[in-house]
Design a protein around this motif. Structure first.
Motif, PDB file in Angstrom:
ATOM      1  N   VAL A  92       0.848  -1.200   0.000  1.00  0.00           N
ATOM      2  CA  VAL A  92       0.000   0.000   0.000  1.00  0.00           C
ATOM      3  C   VAL A  92       0.880   1.246   0.000  1.00  0.00           C
ATOM      4  N   GLN A  93       1.909   1.231   0.844  1.00  0.00           N
ATOM      5  CA  GLN A  93       2.785   2.408   0.919  1.00  0.00           C
ATOM      6  C   GLN A  93       3.535   2.606  -0.397  1.00  0.00           C
ATOM      7  N   LYS A  94       3.877   1.478  -1.029  1.00  0.00           N
ATOM      8  CA  LYS A  94       4.561   1.601  -2.324  1.00  0.00           C
ATOM      9  C   LYS A  94       3.619   2.205  -3.364  1.00  0.00           C
ATOM     10  N   ALA A  95       2.352   1.773  -3.343  1.00  0.00           N
ATOM     11  CA  ALA A  95       1.385   2.324  -4.306  1.00  0.00           C
ATOM     12  C   ALA A  95       1.231   3.832  -4.089  1.00  0.00           C
ATOM     13  N   MET A  96       1.245   4.256  -2.834  1.00  0.00           N
ATOM     14  CA  MET A  96       1.157   5.693  -2.546  1.00  0.00           C
ATOM     15  C   MET A  96       2.383   6.409  -3.114  1.00  0.00           C
ATOM     16  N   TRP A  97       3.531   5.795  -2.880  1.00  0.00           N
ATOM     17  CA  TRP A  97       4.794   6.411  -3.287  1.00  0.00           C
ATOM     18  C   TRP A  97       4.922   6.484  -4.798  1.00  0.00           C
ATOM     19  N   CYS A  98       4.302   5.523  -5.502  1.00  0.00           N
ATOM     20  CA  CYS A  98       4.412   5.475  -6.972  1.00  0.00           C
ATOM     21  C   CYS A  98       3.603   6.570  -7.663  1.00  0.00           C
ATOM     22  N   LEU A  99       2.679   7.206  -6.949  1.00  0.00           N
ATOM     23  CA  LEU A  99       1.762   8.138  -7.612  1.00  0.00           C
ATOM     24  C   LEU A  99       2.513   9.187  -8.435  1.00  0.00           C
ATOM     25  N   ARG A 100       2.154   9.272  -9.694  1.00  0.00           N
ATOM     26  CA  ARG A 100       2.863  10.224 -10.557  1.00  0.00           C
ATOM     27  C   ARG A 100       2.729  11.656 -10.045  1.00  0.00           C
ATOM     28  N   ASP A 101       1.543  11.991  -9.541  1.00  0.00           N
ATOM     29  CA  ASP A 101       1.347  13.373  -9.094  1.00  0.00           C
ATOM     30  C   ASP A 101       2.223  13.716  -7.889  1.00  0.00           C
ATOM     31  N   LEU A 102       2.589  12.717  -7.088  1.00  0.00           N
ATOM     32  CA  LEU A 102       3.519  12.976  -5.978  1.00  0.00           C
ATOM     33  C   LEU A 102       4.882  13.380  -6.540  1.00  0.00           C
ATOM     34  N   HIS A 103       5.354  12.602  -7.515  1.00  0.00           N
ATOM     35  CA  HIS A 103       6.654  12.907  -8.115  1.00  0.00           C
ATOM     36  C   HIS A 103       6.607  14.282  -8.790  1.00  0.00           C
ATOM     37  N   ALA A 104       5.506  14.529  -9.515  1.00  0.00           N
ATOM     38  CA  ALA A 104       5.379  15.811 -10.224  1.00  0.00           C
ATOM     39  C   ALA A 104       5.375  16.992  -9.251  1.00  0.00           C
ATOM     40  N   LEU A 105       4.723  16.799  -8.102  1.00  0.00           N
ATOM     41  CA  LEU A 105       4.648  17.887  -7.108  1.00  0.00           C
ATOM     42  C   LEU A 105       6.051  18.324  -6.682  1.00  0.00           C
ATOM     43  N   LEU A 106       6.929  17.349  -6.530  1.00  0.00           N
ATOM     44  CA  LEU A 106       8.269  17.663  -6.025  1.00  0.00           C
ATOM     45  C   LEU A 106       9.176  18.225  -7.123  1.00  0.00           C
ATOM     46  N   HIS A 107       8.626  18.286  -8.350  1.00  0.00           N
ATOM     47  CA  HIS A 107       9.317  18.947  -9.464  1.00  0.00           C
ATOM     48  C   HIS A 107       8.638  20.268  -9.814  1.00  0.00           C
ATOM     49  N   SER A 108       7.730  20.752  -8.971  1.00  0.00           N
ATOM     50  CA  SER A 108       6.982  21.972  -9.304  1.00  0.00           C
ATOM     51  C   SER A 108       7.932  23.125  -9.590  1.00  0.00           C
ATOM     52  N   THR A 109       7.601  23.894 -10.601  1.00  0.00           N
ATOM     53  CA  THR A 109       8.452  25.022 -10.984  1.00  0.00           C
ATOM     54  C   THR A 109       8.675  25.970  -9.820  1.00  0.00           C
ATOM     55  N   SER A 110       7.613  26.191  -9.027  1.00  0.00           N
ATOM     56  CA  SER A 110       7.743  27.171  -7.936  1.00  0.00           C
ATOM     57  C   SER A 110       8.778  26.710  -6.910  1.00  0.00           C
ATOM     58  N   LEU A 111       8.864  25.399  -6.693  1.00  0.00           N
ATOM     59  CA  LEU A 111       9.847  24.873  -5.735  1.00  0.00           C
ATOM     60  C   LEU A 111      11.237  24.855  -6.370  1.00  0.00           C
ATOM     61  N   LEU A 112      11.308  24.440  -7.629  1.00  0.00           N
ATOM     62  CA  LEU A 112      12.616  24.390  -8.299  1.00  0.00           C
ATOM     63  C   LEU A 112      13.247  25.778  -8.415  1.00  0.00           C
ATOM     64  N   THR A 113      12.411  26.788  -8.591  1.00  0.00           N
ATOM     65  CA  THR A 113      12.934  28.157  -8.664  1.00  0.00           C
ATOM     66  C   THR A 113      13.654  28.514  -7.365  1.00  0.00           C
ATOM     67  N   VAL A 114      13.070  28.117  -6.241  1.00  0.00           N
ATOM     68  CA  VAL A 114      13.683  28.410  -4.937  1.00  0.00           C
ATOM     69  C   VAL A 114      15.023  27.658  -4.812  1.00  0.00           C
ATOM     70  N   LEU A 115      15.014  26.386  -5.202  1.00  0.00           N
ATOM     71  CA  LEU A 115      16.230  25.582  -5.026  1.00  0.00           C
ATOM     72  C   LEU A 115      17.336  26.031  -5.975  1.00  0.00           C
ATOM     73  N   GLU A 116      16.962  26.444  -7.177  1.00  0.00           N
ATOM     74  CA  GLU A 116      17.974  26.965  -8.107  1.00  0.00           C
ATOM     75  C   GLU A 116      18.561  28.268  -7.583  1.00  0.00           C
ATOM     76  N   ALA A 117      17.697  29.077  -6.985  1.00  0.00           N
ATOM     77  CA  ALA A 117      18.189  30.338  -6.412  1.00  0.00           C
ATOM     78  C   ALA A 117      19.173  30.047  -5.279  1.00  0.00           C
ATOM     79  N   LEU A 118      18.868  29.043  -4.469  1.00  0.00           N
ATOM     80  CA  LEU A 118      19.736  28.731  -3.321  1.00  0.00           C
ATOM     81  C   LEU A 118      21.047  28.086  -3.758  1.00  0.00           C
ATOM     82  N   LEU A 119      20.978  27.200  -4.744  1.00  0.00           N
ATOM     83  CA  LEU A 119      22.185  26.472  -5.150  1.00  0.00           C
ATOM     84  C   LEU A 119      22.985  27.257  -6.185  1.00  0.00           C
ATOM     85  N   GLY A 120      22.320  28.212  -6.853  1.00  0.00           N
ATOM     86  CA  GLY A 120      23.033  29.085  -7.782  1.00  0.00           C
ATOM     87  C   GLY A 120      23.509  28.383  -9.040  1.00  0.00           C
TER      88      GLY A 120
END
Ligand code: AKG
Ligand code: FE2
Length: 344
Positions: A92-120
């Motif tokens: 069950v936990q693996k099925a939750m983890w596999c969700l494409r939208d979970l992976h996509a959320l962690l690639h959100s542009t708004s979050l990546l913009t912050v991380l790119e700004a921090l890492l330069g």
């Protein structure tokens, strides 16, 4: 131990130098409303649907479980989760983890913009994301005070983003951070029976930053910042975390490859089985410097757990269990299992 609220750095988002300066000073950033709430809600609903299908939830109600932000969360059926056989629970936990939208959320542009700004510089989003479905009583075993670097390895400049998929309240507890704990590199560990890995960072913790968080809020912290999950005495705690590093720096193979199964198994649950999906295997196109996991610290800890077991030290119980289940050396695993039985 003094509990203080997170320092809110949201208003520094417009000023890259000050944002990076705050992270360098405190070792973490608490940022409000970074992720689109509708995308977070979509992942939450999909996770809850899988939990409902597994029989892990009580009837959803709109009273009693309503959180201050107005997100109605069904209560977890703690007994049903506990009764669930280990392999089913993992599936069950693996099925939750596999969700494409979970992976996509962690690639959100708004979050990546912050991380790119921090890492330069251009950022590698680690393929292995983490979803945490923490039912209340499971929290007698917490993640415990730790730094991410010893497990994640690769680039020491790696940053973690931790984000709740449902409101974090004082009862559900969230992620507690030890501010300014990132300045002395990798810290020593001590045995601790009440944590998932059986160890915790061996430093005095005088001040802890924590607080409520809403879906969309993000904590970003360095690979050397001491942090740990708080006990959950309330309802369901749902969160996701992911690591981000400079693309040009080494990345550990274990952050890219899966221990069990391969990525195509994950994509089988995605629309079109992930074919032509830019999120599937995205890192294979990137010029990565992949390095092997260095097991030396784990081996030294296994030895320490065995030595403590021979002294009948109850603090070694969990570390012995982990060693018995995961040691690469069958003789060490067998001795850990025997010492654990002797401790019981
Ligand atoms: O949520 C937790 O309990 C721990 C999270 C954590 O350690 C992390 O995101 O690195
Ligand atoms: Fe962590």
């Amino acid at each position: 131990m003094e509990q203080q609220p997170y320092t809110d750095s949201t208003e520094l988002l417009a000023d890259r130098a000050r944002l990076a300066g705050r992270l360098a000073d405190d070792g973490y950033l608490y940022l409000r409303d970074v992720l689109p709430e509708a995308e977070v809600a979509r992942v939450r609903h999909q996770v809850l649907a899988l939990a409902a299908e597994a029989g892990w939830l009580r009837e959803a109600t709109t009273t009693g479980t309503s959180q201050p932000t107005g997100v109605d969360l069904p209560a977890v059926d703690v007994e049903a989760v506990a009764r669930c056989p280990g392999p089913t629970r993992q599936a069950v936990q693996k099925a939750m983890w596999c969700l494409r939208d979970l992976h996509a959320l962690l690639h959100s542009t708004s979050l990546l913009t912050v991380l790119e700004a921090l890492l330069g510089e251009p950022v590698l989003v680690h393929p292995r994301k983490v979803l945490r479905f923490v039912a209340p009583e499971r929290s007698s075993v917490v993640s415990g005070w730790h730094q991410d670097y010893p497990g994640v390895q690769g680039s020491p400049r790696t940053l973690t983003a931790w984000t709740p998929l449902a409101p974090v309240t004082p009862d559900t507890g969230g992620l507690a951070i030890v501010p300014r704990s990132h300045r002395d590199g990798v810290l020593p560990l001590r045995l601790c029976a009440g944590t998932i890995v059986g160890w915790e960072t061996d430093v005095p913790v005088d001040v802890v930053h924590s607080g409520p968080m809403n879906p969309g809020d993000v904590l970003v912290f360095t690979a050397h910042t001491v942090h740990g999950g708080s006990p959950n005495t309330g309802g369901l705690r749902l969160s996701a975390d992911c690591r981000y590093q400079p693309l040009s720096e080494p990345v550990c193979r274990d952050c890219v490859e899966l221990d069990d199964g391969d990525w195509d198994d994950v994509y089988r649950t995605w629309p079109g089985q992930g074919r032509d999906d830019p999120l599937a295997h995205y890192w294979r196109e990137l010029p990565l410097d992949i390095v092997a996991y260095d097991p030396r610290a784990d081996v030294a800890r296994e030895r320490e757990a065995i030595a403590a077991g021979r002294r009948h030290d109850p603090a070694a119980a969990r570390a012995l269990q982990v060693t018995a289940e995961h040691s690469a050396d069958p003789a060490v695993a067998a001795e850990a299992a025997a010492l654990l039985r002797a401790l019981a």
